[in-house]
Design a protein around this motif. Structure first.
Motif, short mmCIF file in Angstrom:
data_model
loop_
_atom_site.label_atom_id
_atom_site.label_comp_id
_atom_site.label_asym_id
_atom_site.label_seq_id
_atom_site.Cartn_x
_atom_site.Cartn_y
_atom_site.Cartn_z
N THR A 27 41.73 39.08 44.26
CA THR A 27 42.78 38.27 43.63
C THR A 27 44.14 38.62 44.24
O THR A 27 44.35 39.71 44.76
N LYS A 30 47.91 36.25 40.78
CA LYS A 30 47.24 35.63 39.63
C LYS A 30 46.27 34.52 40.02
O LYS A 30 45.99 33.62 39.24
N LYS A 31 45.75 34.59 41.24
CA LYS A 31 44.76 33.61 41.70
C LYS A 31 43.55 34.33 42.27
O LYS A 31 43.68 35.39 42.89
N GLU A 93 39.88 34.88 35.07
CA GLU A 93 41.03 33.96 34.98
C GLU A 93 41.91 34.33 33.78
O GLU A 93 43.14 34.34 33.88
#
Length: 130
Positions: A27, A30-31, A93
């Motif tokens: 990651t 935040k992805k 997520e």
């Protein structure tokens, strides 16, 4: 940052020390950039902390987990989010978005015989039912 989830059939597996696979996510900002499922090769309990550290994992999302494994993860510098359940991808997520539903006090009792354990990932802590 690498995030690992105890993994079985797309879900957060509920017993850290008995997990046969982790899904490891790369990651950034935040992805999720990529992910892969990694077999543990039969490692169990505290040995899994070293396994994760060697993969470069910084964060672990899991269901139930015992005290020895918690200590080993802390010594490996891995941040722990226990007591999670449901879809593994959604859990990552949610963690990245700051909305992961987990219970920092979730524990498992490893004093079980015949392979039985009392780990539940539905908002209940392990082994504390009276």
């Amino acid at each position: 940052m690498k995030i690992a989830v105890t993994y079985e059939n797309g879900q957060v597996f509920q017993h850290f020390g008995h997990t046969e696979e982790f899904k490891v996510y790369d990651t950034e900002d935040k992805k999720i950039l990529s992910s892969q499922v990694v077999g543990t090769g039969g490692s169990g309990h505290e040995a899994l902390a070293v396994f994760l550290k060697n993969l470069g994992v910084k964060v672990l999302i899991c269901g139930g987990i015992g005290g020895g494994a918690r200590t080993a993860l802390a010594q490996a510098g891995i941040e722990l989010y226990p007591g999670a359940s449901g879809d593994a991808d959604q859990a990552v997520e949610a963690l990245l978005n700051g909305s992961l539903d987990y219970d920092p006090n979730t524990m498992c009792s490893h004093h079980h015989e015949g392979g039985e354990h009392n780990c539940h990932g539905h908002g209940h802590s392990c082994g504390g039912h009276n």
